[in-house]
Design a protein around this motif. Structure first.
Motif, PDB file in Angstrom:
ATOM      1  N   SER A   4       0.803  -0.937  -0.134  1.00  0.00           N
ATOM      2  CA  SER A   4       0.071  -0.128  -0.076  1.00  0.00           C
ATOM      3  C   SER A   4       1.001   1.285  -0.086  1.00  0.00           C
ATOM      4  O   SER A   4       2.118   1.133   0.392  1.00  0.00           O
ATOM      5  CB  SER A   4      -0.932  -0.113   1.233  1.00  0.00           C
ATOM      6  OG  SER A   4      -0.143   0.210   2.323  1.00  0.00           O
ATOM      7  N   LEU A   5       0.112   2.387  -0.302  1.00  0.00           N
ATOM      8  CA  LEU A   5       1.032   3.655  -0.324  1.00  0.00           C
ATOM      9  C   LEU A   5       1.523   4.014   0.981  1.00  0.00           C
ATOM     10  O   LEU A   5       2.613   4.532   1.260  1.00  0.00           O
ATOM     11  CB  LEU A   5       0.235   4.670  -1.097  1.00  0.00           C
ATOM     12  CG  LEU A   5       0.814   5.942  -1.028  1.00  0.00           C
ATOM     13  CD1 LEU A   5       2.140   6.024  -1.882  1.00  0.00           C
ATOM     14  CD2 LEU A   5      -0.176   7.087  -1.589  1.00  0.00           C
ATOM     15  N   GLN A   6       0.669   3.574   2.025  1.00  0.00           N
ATOM     16  CA  GLN A   6       1.177   4.098   3.429  1.00  0.00           C
ATOM     17  C   GLN A   6       2.439   3.203   3.793  1.00  0.00           C
ATOM     18  O   GLN A   6       3.169   3.710   4.469  1.00  0.00           O
ATOM     19  CB  GLN A   6      -0.027   3.741   4.418  1.00  0.00           C
ATOM     20  CG  GLN A   6      -1.022   4.921   4.336  1.00  0.00           C
ATOM     21  CD  GLN A   6      -0.598   6.369   5.119  1.00  0.00           C
ATOM     22  OE1 GLN A   6       0.332   6.289   5.651  1.00  0.00           O
ATOM     23  NE2 GLN A   6      -1.141   7.424   4.469  1.00  0.00           N
ATOM     24  N   ALA A   7       2.333   1.880   3.331  1.00  0.00           N
ATOM     25  CA  ALA A   7       3.507   0.948   3.593  1.00  0.00           C
ATOM     26  C   ALA A   7       4.612   1.311   3.158  1.00  0.00           C
ATOM     27  O   ALA A   7       5.659   1.417   3.472  1.00  0.00           O
ATOM     28  CB  ALA A   7       2.906  -0.361   3.380  1.00  0.00           C
ATOM     29  N   ALA A   8       4.475   1.889   1.716  1.00  0.00           N
ATOM     30  CA  ALA A   8       5.686   2.213   0.846  1.00  0.00           C
ATOM     31  C   ALA A   8       6.245   3.496   1.464  1.00  0.00           C
ATOM     32  O   ALA A   8       7.417   3.683   1.850  1.00  0.00           O
ATOM     33  CB  ALA A   8       5.122   2.521  -0.377  1.00  0.00           C
TER      34      ALA A   8
END
Length: 283
Positions: free
Chosen positions: A201-205
């Motif tokens: 996900s973008l948050q994880a990235a």
């Protein structure tokens, strides 16, 4: 001049203000170095010393940011551990280049790298849109694959189970080299790489980005202390460390209310100031 300080009082105030602004910007959009680096160079700090001292001063904010994002790392721990060696080795090589190459080389390279950093900042909204679309495509692909197998589609991406492309590791390594040599906008660069190539996900990235940036800066700082102690301006390190930490705290509390367009405009303006300053020295 203040007692014990190599700067006038107004210069100290300006450096502190730049550090606060950089910490705030790093919390929201990144590229805070493009605020502090131009100010330090304008204050008469040699470019290489400014880059090294600034990078060390910003470490406190980097670590604070990494701690703040620790919960977003759930599900990507193993992937992060695989990426860390590539990022760290790249950071070591970048720091070695900064220490080994003549300062004149940095004088020529810095304007080019500032232009690259400014382009990343200017096009960051488009980059984020591209990353967002990429994440949606990855989620749809994972759901389709699960349905094909007769399974319930996952609620979230599972990067630790998905194979990551070789290009991801190569690009993270190159980003580490860039960050070890020239700190500015490495976070924006890394987020672009992770957003497109990391199956997460973008948050994880973004969480992975924050940790890798902190590690590269720490590795570079250790290299500076071991091999270039005499080239570090410890007053700059102290001023930037204190002010950027305050800025990071302010960014976490109130910074998100500020317009990213305004913040990016400030980054670009100060980046252009640094560019003109460095080019004028060459001419």
């Amino acid at each position: 001049m203040l007692a014990g300080l190599p700067f006038e009082g107004w210069q100290v105030g300006l450096i502190l203000l730049a550090g606060v602004w950089a910490g705030l910007i790093n919390t929201i959009v990144g590229s805070g170095t493009l605020v502090t680096f131009p100010v330090l160079v304008t204050m008469g700090v040699p470019p290489v010393t400014a880059s090294m001292s600034n990078a060390m001063g910003l470490i406190a904010g980097n670590v604070t940011g990494a701690w703040h994002y620790r919960h977003e790392l759930k599900g990507v721990e193993r992937t992060l551990l695989k990426l860390v060696p590539f990022s760290v080795v790249g950071g070591v090589i970048g720091a070695a280049l900064l220490l080994r190459l003549p300062e004149a080389v940095f004088g020529y390279a810095a304007p080019v790298l500032i232009v690259v950093a400014l382009l990343f900042v200017i096009f960051q909204p488009r980059l984020q849109a591209l990353v967002r679309r990429r994440k949606e495509e990855q989620a749809e692909a994972a759901a389709a694959a699960a349905r094909t197998r007769g399974e319930t589609p996952p609620r979230r991406l599972d990067p630790d189970r998905a194979p990551q492309p070789v290009s991801l590791y190569a690009l993270v390594f190159l980003a580490g080299v860039y960050g070890g040599y020239f700190v500015a906008a490495q976070g924006v660069l890394l987020l672009g790489i992770l957003g497109v190539f990391l199956f997460a996900s973008l948050q994880a990235a973004n969480a992975v980005k924050v940790v890798l940036v902190a590690l590269v800066n720490i590795v570079a700082a250790v290299s500076y202390v071991l091999f270039a102690l005499d080239r570090i301006n410890w007053w700059v390190v102290l001023l930037i460390a204190v002010s950027s930490t305050v800025g990071s705290w302010a960014g976490a509390k109130i910074g998100r209310r500020l317009s990213p367009v305004v913040l990016r405009t400030v980054i670009v303006v100060l980046g252009v100031v640094a560019l003109v300053n460095l080019v004028s020295r060459l001419l």
